[in-house]
Design a protein around this motif. Structure first.
Motif, PDB file in Angstrom:
ATOM      1  N   ARG A  42       0.862  -1.178   0.000  1.00  0.00           N
ATOM      2  CA  ARG A  42       0.000   0.000   0.000  1.00  0.00           C
ATOM      3  C   ARG A  42       0.903   1.234   0.000  1.00  0.00           C
ATOM      4  N   ILE A  43       0.772   2.073  -1.007  1.00  0.00           N
ATOM      5  CA  ILE A  43       1.543   3.317  -1.061  1.00  0.00           C
ATOM      6  C   ILE A  43       0.573   4.466  -1.249  1.00  0.00           C
ATOM      7  N   GLY A  44       0.578   5.396  -0.295  1.00  0.00           N
ATOM      8  CA  GLY A  44      -0.281   6.576  -0.408  1.00  0.00           C
ATOM      9  C   GLY A  44      -1.730   6.201  -0.667  1.00  0.00           C
ATOM     10  N   GLY A  45      -2.217   5.148  -0.024  1.00  0.00           N
ATOM     11  CA  GLY A  45      -3.618   4.771  -0.156  1.00  0.00           C
ATOM     12  C   GLY A  45      -3.885   3.848  -1.340  1.00  0.00           C
ATOM     13  N   ALA A  46      -2.910   3.677  -2.254  1.00  0.00           N
ATOM     14  CA  ALA A  46      -3.149   2.818  -3.421  1.00  0.00           C
ATOM     15  C   ALA A  46      -2.399   1.500  -3.258  1.00  0.00           C
ATOM     16  N   LEU A  47      -2.954   0.447  -3.864  1.00  0.00           N
ATOM     17  CA  LEU A  47      -2.257  -0.841  -3.871  1.00  0.00           C
ATOM     18  C   LEU A  47      -1.368  -0.887  -5.115  1.00  0.00           C
ATOM     19  N   VAL A  48      -0.094  -1.145  -4.899  1.00  0.00           N
ATOM     20  CA  VAL A  48       0.847  -1.146  -6.015  1.00  0.00           C
ATOM     21  C   VAL A  48       1.568  -2.487  -6.027  1.00  0.00           C
ATOM     22  N   HIS A  49       1.677  -3.087  -7.198  1.00  0.00           N
ATOM     23  CA  HIS A  49       2.365  -4.378  -7.280  1.00  0.00           C
ATOM     24  C   HIS A  49       3.850  -4.180  -6.993  1.00  0.00           C
ATOM     25  N   ARG A  50       4.418  -5.148  -6.271  1.00  0.00           N
ATOM     26  CA  ARG A  50       5.836  -5.033  -5.884  1.00  0.00           C
ATOM     27  C   ARG A  50       6.761  -4.879  -7.087  1.00  0.00           C
ATOM     28  N   ASP A  51       6.358  -5.471  -8.202  1.00  0.00           N
ATOM     29  CA  ASP A  51       7.198  -5.363  -9.402  1.00  0.00           C
ATOM     30  C   ASP A  51       7.297  -3.930  -9.910  1.00  0.00           C
ATOM     31  N   ARG A  52       6.359  -3.075  -9.516  1.00  0.00           N
ATOM     32  CA  ARG A  52       6.323  -1.730 -10.062  1.00  0.00           C
ATOM     33  C   ARG A  52       6.924  -0.688  -9.107  1.00  0.00           C
ATOM     34  N   VAL A  53       7.622  -1.146  -8.073  1.00  0.00           N
ATOM     35  CA  VAL A  53       8.300  -0.174  -7.207  1.00  0.00           C
ATOM     36  C   VAL A  53       9.774  -0.550  -7.067  1.00  0.00           C
ATOM     37  N   ILE A  54      10.557   0.471  -6.720  1.00  0.00           N
ATOM     38  CA  ILE A  54      11.974   0.248  -6.403  1.00  0.00           C
ATOM     39  C   ILE A  54      12.114   0.421  -4.898  1.00  0.00           C
ATOM     40  N   GLU A  55      12.684  -0.574  -4.256  1.00  0.00           N
ATOM     41  CA  GLU A  55      12.894  -0.471  -2.807  1.00  0.00           C
ATOM     42  C   GLU A  55      14.272   0.142  -2.567  1.00  0.00           C
ATOM     43  N   VAL A  56      14.322   1.100  -1.653  1.00  0.00           N
ATOM     44  CA  VAL A  56      15.594   1.775  -1.362  1.00  0.00           C
ATOM     45  C   VAL A  56      15.998   1.419   0.072  1.00  0.00           C
ATOM     46  N   PHE A  57      17.210   0.909   0.222  1.00  0.00           N
ATOM     47  CA  PHE A  57      17.676   0.451   1.531  1.00  0.00           C
ATOM     48  C   PHE A  57      18.769   1.367   2.069  1.00  0.00           C
ATOM     49  N   ASN A  58      18.806   1.509   3.388  1.00  0.00           N
ATOM     50  CA  ASN A  58      19.906   2.213   4.041  1.00  0.00           C
ATOM     51  C   ASN A  58      21.125   1.282   3.989  1.00  0.00           C
ATOM     52  N   PRO A  59      22.226   1.724   3.360  1.00  0.00           N
ATOM     53  CA  PRO A  59      23.356   0.817   3.184  1.00  0.00           C
ATOM     54  C   PRO A  59      23.996   0.379   4.504  1.00  0.00           C
ATOM     55  N   PHE A  60      23.847   1.179   5.565  1.00  0.00           N
ATOM     56  CA  PHE A  60      24.481   0.820   6.841  1.00  0.00           C
ATOM     57  C   PHE A  60      23.580  -0.105   7.655  1.00  0.00           C
ATOM     58  N   THR A  61      22.305   0.320   7.862  1.00  0.00           N
ATOM     59  CA  THR A  61      21.405  -0.486   8.695  1.00  0.00           C
ATOM     60  C   THR A  61      20.760  -1.607   7.884  1.00  0.00           C
ATOM     61  N   GLU A  62      20.810  -1.506   6.593  1.00  0.00           N
ATOM     62  CA  GLU A  62      20.170  -2.437   5.660  1.00  0.00           C
ATOM     63  C   GLU A  62      18.644  -2.429   5.780  1.00  0.00           C
ATOM     64  N   CYS A  63      18.084  -1.415   6.469  1.00  0.00           N
ATOM     65  CA  CYS A  63      16.624  -1.307   6.586  1.00  0.00           C
ATOM     66  C   CYS A  63      16.057  -0.676   5.321  1.00  0.00           C
ATOM     67  N   LEU A  64      14.828  -1.085   5.016  1.00  0.00           N
ATOM     68  CA  LEU A  64      14.119  -0.460   3.894  1.00  0.00           C
ATOM     69  C   LEU A  64      13.737   0.956   4.318  1.00  0.00           C
ATOM     70  N   ILE A  65      14.147   1.955   3.539  1.00  0.00           N
ATOM     71  CA  ILE A  65      13.754   3.308   3.950  1.00  0.00           C
ATOM     72  C   ILE A  65      12.587   3.835   3.131  1.00  0.00           C
ATOM     73  N   GLY A  66      12.241   3.168   2.053  1.00  0.00           N
ATOM     74  CA  GLY A  66      11.078   3.601   1.290  1.00  0.00           C
ATOM     75  C   GLY A  66      11.074   2.983  -0.098  1.00  0.00           C
ATOM     76  N   THR A  67      10.000   3.282  -0.811  1.00  0.00           N
ATOM     77  CA  THR A  67       9.898   2.792  -2.187  1.00  0.00           C
ATOM     78  C   THR A  67       9.550   3.963  -3.096  1.00  0.00           C
ATOM     79  N   VAL A  68       9.959   3.848  -4.345  1.00  0.00           N
ATOM     80  CA  VAL A  68       9.533   4.829  -5.346  1.00  0.00           C
ATOM     81  C   VAL A  68       8.959   4.049  -6.521  1.00  0.00           C
ATOM     82  N   PRO A  69       8.068   4.686  -7.290  1.00  0.00           N
ATOM     83  CA  PRO A  69       7.463   3.957  -8.398  1.00  0.00           C
ATOM     84  C   PRO A  69       8.436   3.736  -9.544  1.00  0.00           C
ATOM     85  N   LYS A  70       8.184   2.672 -10.277  1.00  0.00           N
ATOM     86  CA  LYS A  70       8.917   2.460 -11.530  1.00  0.00           C
ATOM     87  C   LYS A  70       8.073   3.064 -12.646  1.00  0.00           C
TER      88      LYS A  70
END
Ligand code: NAD
Length: 486
Positions: free
Chosen positions: A20-48
């Protein structure tokens, strides 16, 4: 841009694969996941972005003609600079979170971004048109020829790398605003949030959104469209040599500006102040985690002073604090990801297998790679021939001035250089014989003003310069007109 859901009534299968992104359901294939290189935590996604999104963005931009006056463009850029300064802490945290660059580096980057905006605000006020009298020769006429710089008819595509997540973007878009152009930017998929945050600052400062759009996406899907779309007049790219050359081959009859990799030396002559040279060497090699196109990637040291220089280099390297990028006291965070850290490690291992010696560092934990000194490197080793893009200091010894120039030029790159000497005869030869875009005497290769011309030759670029003033020139068409004159 916002992510779109690909179905009106999601099936159970889609729901399982969706987020769920901003109230919409988005397929995982259509987003880019961005990770914190140090903590390796997901910090967010952006659309493809899809190809349709890209085409739509160019059509919107092409249809828009900016009528902003010089004064209005200058005011927008000044306001943006003030916003950037007032949010410097939050913006620096964002850069650090998505890139792993340490807080000191990110704060410094924010200062540079504000400088780019301020230089842009000043440039917007300048009219650099020229006037030529036409009665200069016996067959002259009673006329005058005038020049003016027009924005491009079409749109500018900008593609940026990960290593300066916001400043690289600023160096593309600010000259585009100064010259009243429209730009579509695709930032590095590794650091998209800094670009989006910068776009928000510009919109808040009053920039019409048609003048600057950011598309996030997978280059395998959209890169070719970004280069070949018929609405594009110019592609400005900063990144690695391989992709730069690919763009050159794809672009055809379009203007291209390529700012590519580097393999910059620091050259330490026998008369150099070794304390100063070693201080410049570590700063030039490890700042920004060694991920600057102009980072020092080779240390060429005259043999008679090499042992003393290496001693100082090792001491300063061991004092260079690295670790948690959010810790305001560390001098260096991670490289962009674990793969990049492993790459540095493997290049150093390879040099060692060829006879080089590790004197400091060469320790890796995830994406953290320690500042590393490698002595007894020779110019034919891959570590010296190619860009490593990490905090590695390979030391190469030489005997004569001719050797230093030959070694410096013995690479496919030609971006910048640092020269440590006080002898004017040496300096004059370096300035005229080094095959590079910049020679900095007693400064790191990366030193520049955001205003001054900057760029490389050979595989480092096509010789076009960045820096606000030069970029405005490459983003404009010079038009001449002539009038009768007495
Ligand atoms: P990269 O070349 O891997 O990627 C740069 C950009 O190109 C990214 O936005 C990426 O998504 C995009 N891209 C990927 N495939 C593409 C394709 N087929 N067509 C078009 N675009 C595509 O570079 P990077 O790893 O992000 O950055 C590091 C490199 O950038 C280093 O080589 C560094 O020296 C160079 N660099 C040069 C300068 C300069 O001014 N000369 C400045 C900073 C960085």
């Amino acid at each position: 841009m916002t992510a779109r859901s690909s179905a009106r009534s999601p099936t159970p299968e889609f729901r399982r694969e969706a987020m769920r992104i901003g109230g919409a359901l988005v397929h995982r294939d259509r987003v880019i996941e961005v990770f914190n290189p140090f903590t390796e935590c997901l910090i967010g996604t952006v659309p493809k972005a899809t190809l349709d999104d890209v085409r739509h963005a160019f059509a919107l931009a092409r249809a828009y003609k900016s009528r902003l006056t010089r004064c209005e463009r200058s005011e927008i850029l000044k306001r943006a600079a003030a916003i950037v300064r007032s949010r410097s802490e939050a913006l620096a945290n964002l850069i650090t979170a998505e890139s792993g660059l340490c807080k000191k580096d990110s704060v410094y980057e924010i200062g540079r971004v504000a400088d780019v905006l301020l230089f842009g605000a000043n440039e917007a006020l300048k009219d650099d048109g020229q006037i030529f009298s036409c009665d200069l020769t016996p067959h002259g006429k009673q006329r005058r020829v005038y020049t003016q710089r027009d924005p491009l008819l079409g749109v500018i595509t900008a593609i940026t790398p990960f290593n300066h997540p916001m400043n690289q973007v600023a160096h593309k878009v600010v000259p585009a605003i100064v010259s009243n152009n429209r730009m579509v930017l695709k930032p590095s998929e590794k650091v998209p949030f800094s670009a989006l945050a910068f776009a928000d600052v510009l919109y808040e400062a009053g920039l019409p959104p048609e003048m600057f759009q950011v598309l996030t996406g997978d280059p395998r899907e959209i890169a070719d469209e970004l280069i070949t779309n018929p609405n594009v007049d110019l592609v400005t790219f900063t990144g690695g040599v391989a992709i730069g050359k690919h763009i050159a081959s794809k672009a055809g009859y379009k203007r291209i500006v390529l700012e590519l990799g580097g393999n910059d030396p620091i050259i330490v002559m026998e008369d150099a102040d070794l304390e100063e040279a070693a201080t410049l060497a570590v700063a030039g090699s490890y700042k920004n985690s060694g991920q600057r196109c102009t980072a020092i990637k080779r240390m060429l040291v005259q043999a008679s002073v090499a042992d003393r220089f290496v001693e100082l280099l090792v001491a300063k390297t061991e004092a260079w604090r690295y670790g948690d990028p959010m810790d305001g006291n560390v001098d260096m965070g991670t490289v962009i990801d674990e793969a990049a850290a492993r790459y540095c490690e493997s290049k150093v291992d390879e040099a060692v297998s060829l006879g080089a010696k590790v004197l400091a560092g060469h320790v890796r934990r995830g994406a953290l790679y320690a500042p590393t000194v490698v002595d007894r490197v020779t110019q034919d080793m891959p570590l010296a021939l190619h860009e490593t893009f990490g905090p590695v200091s390979p030391v190469i010894r030489f005997e004569t001035l001719d050797d230093a120039i030959r070694l410096s030029n013995a690479t496919a790159y030609g971006l910048s250089s640092a020269v440590c000497t006080n002898r004017l005869d040496y300096i004059a030869r370096f300035v005229s014989e080094l095959e590079v875009g910049t020679v900095n005497v007693r400064e790191v290769p990366g030193y520049r003003l955001e205003l001054t011309p900057f760029g490389g030759i050979k595989d480092s670029g096509l010789g076009y310069k960045e820096g606000v003033q030069e970029a405005v020139k490459s983003f404009t068409n010079t038009k001449t007109y002539s009038l009768p004159w007495v």
